[in-house]
Design an enzyme around this catalytic site. Sequence first.
Site, PDB file in Angstrom:
ATOM      1  N   LEU A   1      -0.521  15.830  -7.222  1.00 31.65           N
ATOM      2  CA  LEU A   1       0.562  15.775  -8.205  1.00 31.65           C
ATOM      3  C   LEU A   1       0.262  14.841  -9.368  1.00 31.65           C
ATOM      4  O   LEU A   1       0.805  15.013 -10.464  1.00 31.65           O
ATOM      5  CB  LEU A   1       1.862  15.335  -7.528  1.00 31.65           C
TER       6      LEU A   1
ATOM      7  N   GLN B   1      10.216  17.337   4.354  1.00 34.91           N
ATOM      8  CA  GLN B   1      10.237  16.005   3.742  1.00 34.91           C
ATOM      9  C   GLN B   1      10.044  16.106   2.232  1.00 34.91           C
ATOM     10  O   GLN B   1      10.509  15.264   1.482  1.00 34.91           O
ATOM     11  CB  GLN B   1       9.129  15.120   4.339  1.00 34.91           C
TER      12      GLN B   1
ATOM     13  N   SER C   1     -23.310  21.296 -39.194  1.00 34.77           N
ATOM     14  CA  SER C   1     -24.557  21.144 -38.451  1.00 34.77           C
ATOM     15  C   SER C   1     -25.261  19.901 -38.962  1.00 34.77           C
ATOM     16  O   SER C   1     -25.197  19.576 -40.159  1.00 34.77           O
ATOM     17  CB  SER C   1     -25.453  22.373 -38.645  1.00 34.77           C
TER      18      SER C   1
ATOM     19  N   THR D   1      13.751   9.103   1.953  1.00 36.73           N
ATOM     20  CA  THR D   1      12.309   9.078   2.113  1.00 36.73           C
ATOM     21  C   THR D   1      11.720   8.956   0.711  1.00 36.73           C
ATOM     22  O   THR D   1      12.393   9.266  -0.278  1.00 36.73           O
ATOM     23  CB  THR D   1      11.802  10.347   2.811  1.00 36.73           C
ATOM     24  N   SER D   2      10.486   8.520   0.614  1.00 38.15           N
ATOM     25  CA  SER D   2       9.901   8.299  -0.709  1.00 38.15           C
ATOM     26  C   SER D   2       9.909   9.571  -1.546  1.00 38.15           C
ATOM     27  O   SER D   2      10.020   9.528  -2.774  1.00 38.15           O
ATOM     28  CB  SER D   2       8.476   7.763  -0.580  1.00 38.15           C
TER      29      SER D   2
ATOM     30  N   HIS E   1     -16.273  48.632 -26.821  1.00 40.78           N
ATOM     31  CA  HIS E   1     -17.618  48.451 -26.278  1.00 40.78           C
ATOM     32  C   HIS E   1     -18.572  47.902 -27.343  1.00 40.78           C
ATOM     33  O   HIS E   1     -19.784  48.103 -27.267  1.00 40.78           O
ATOM     34  CB  HIS E   1     -18.184  49.755 -25.700  1.00 40.78           C
TER      35      HIS E   1
ATOM     36  N   ASN F   1       0.833  -1.205   0.000  1.00 41.15           N
ATOM     37  CA  ASN F   1       0.000   0.000   0.000  1.00 41.15           C
ATOM     38  C   ASN F   1       0.872   1.262   0.000  1.00 41.15           C
ATOM     39  O   ASN F   1       0.515   2.288   0.569  1.00 41.15           O
ATOM     40  CB  ASN F   1      -0.958   0.013   1.206  1.00 41.15           C
ATOM     41  N   HIS F   2       2.021   1.162  -0.666  1.00 41.31           N
ATOM     42  CA  HIS F   2       2.976   2.265  -0.748  1.00 41.31           C
ATOM     43  C   HIS F   2       3.720   2.118  -2.068  1.00 41.31           C
ATOM     44  O   HIS F   2       4.424   1.121  -2.282  1.00 41.31           O
ATOM     45  CB  HIS F   2       3.948   2.239   0.427  1.00 41.31           C
ATOM     46  N   ASP F   3       3.575   3.102  -2.955  1.00 47.60           N
ATOM     47  CA  ASP F   3       4.110   2.958  -4.309  1.00 47.60           C
ATOM     48  C   ASP F   3       5.621   2.891  -4.367  1.00 47.60           C
ATOM     49  O   ASP F   3       6.192   2.035  -5.051  1.00 47.60           O
ATOM     50  CB  ASP F   3       3.575   4.076  -5.212  1.00 47.60           C
TER      51      ASP F   3
ATOM     52  N   SER G   1       0.335  14.517  -2.649  1.00 48.76           N
ATOM     53  CA  SER G   1       0.592  13.274  -3.382  1.00 48.76           C
ATOM     54  C   SER G   1      -0.475  12.995  -4.427  1.00 48.76           C
ATOM     55  O   SER G   1      -0.180  12.761  -5.607  1.00 48.76           O
ATOM     56  CB  SER G   1       0.681  12.102  -2.405  1.00 48.76           C
TER      57      SER G   1
END
Length: 415
Positions: free
Chosen positions: A290, A194, A242, A69-70, A118, A37-39, A287
Site C-alpha cells: 500500500l 481485519q 542531440s 485495530t490499526s 499493417h 516497531n508499529h506505526d 501493508s
Amino acid sequence: MEVPPFSEEAQLFLDAVIQDFSIDDAKEVKQIEKITNHDVKAVEYYLKQKCSSNPEVAKVLEFFHFGCTSEDINNLSYALALKEAVNTVMFPVMDDVCTAICTLATENARVPLLSKTHGQPASPSTLGKEMANFAFRLYDIRKSFSEVKILGKFAGAVGNYNADVVAYPEIDWPKMTEEFVRSLDLQFNPYVTQIEPHDYISKLFNLFVQFNIVLTDFDRDMWAYISAGYFKQIPKAGEVGSSTMPHKINPINFENSEGNFSVSNGLLHTLSMKLPISRLQRDLTDSTVLRNLGVGLGHSLLAYKATMQGIQKLQVNKIRLDEDLDQTWEVLAEAIQTVMRRYGITKPYEKLKEFTRGQAVTKESIRGFIETLDLPEDVRSSLLELTPHSYIGEAEKLAKNIVNVVDLKSGFKIE
C-alpha cells in the site's frame, strides 16, 4: 457515559493538534515507532502525550484507540488520501489531456490523412477523425471512474466488532460505525475481515491501467506521425535534440510519456492483482504494498503532463500529408470495386487486385481504368472526380461531432 461531550475549548485543542501537525511532530512519531516497531501504535502514544496537557482530554486518553485495530485507522487514511489524490490531482490533468485531443480532432476535422494498416497505404481518413478515435476511447473509460466507490471500515480486529460489543453491548455498532465512515465522505463496507479488502482499489487502478494503455497507443501514433513528417514540432528556444546532431527536434515528450506509462502500469497492475488477496482474516503483505499507491499514480501523472507538453508542440504539416496522398492513388481501388459490385460488373475485386496490387498506380492510370468500366455516365463522372484527398467518407463529420459525444465540461468526480 465515560466520554462526555467535549467543551468548545477541548474541541479547539484537538483541532489544533491536527492543523498544527508539523515535520517535527512527524519525527517525534517516528522516534516512538523505533521503540514500538508499529506505526499506528506510535501515533496513538504520540497523541496521548500531546493531549495529556489538556485536563479534559487527559481524562479519556485510553479511548484514543478504543476497540480499534490499526487497520481501522489505516484503511480510512488511505481511502481519504486516494480519494483526494484522484479527484484533485489526477482527474483534472486527465481531463486536460482529453480536451486537448478533442481540440486536435475538431481543428483538423477536414485535413485528409493517408491511413496505414499493417504499415501500408490504406483508405484515407482525416487527421481529426484519428484524434477523435482516441478522445472517445479515453472519455468512455473516464466515465467509469465515477462508478468506483471509495470504501472504508471500522469493525475491529476481525470485522465483527467483538471487543466493542463486549464493552458496550447496548450499542448498534454496525450502524454507528457506518455513520462515522460516511461522515468522512466515504462509502461503508459492512463485510470485512481485519482489513478492508481493497477490491475498490483494484477496480480503480485497473481503470487507470486501461486509460494509460489507450494513451500509450496515442503516444506511439503521434510518434509515428511525427516520424512521417505529418506533424512538425515547434522548436523551443535553447532546447537541444542531440548532443552531436544540431538539427534534431525529438518527440521526447511522447517518448517520456510512454516510458512513464510502462512504469506506472507495471506498478498499478501489481497493486490491483495483489491487494485483494489476504490470507484468512489478515496477513501483512498488503501493508508494504500500500505504501506504493502514490508511486504508481505519480508515474501516471508524469506521463499525462508529458503527453500534454507533446501536444502543445505540434504543428500540422499539410504539405507532407498531401505528398503521401498524391503518391497513393491505388487507395481508390476499394471505392471503385465497391461501385462495380453495385452495378453488376463481374469479379470487381479481382480486376482491381490485378490492376493495383504491386503495380505503380497513378492518377492517369486509374482514371483510364475507370473510363473502361460499363457504368452509368453520372456514376463514372463521380468516380473520375474522386481523389485520395476527397475519399474520406464520413471522417470529417465524425471528427466534428466528437464535441457532442465527449462532454468534459461537467467533469468527473468519485463521490
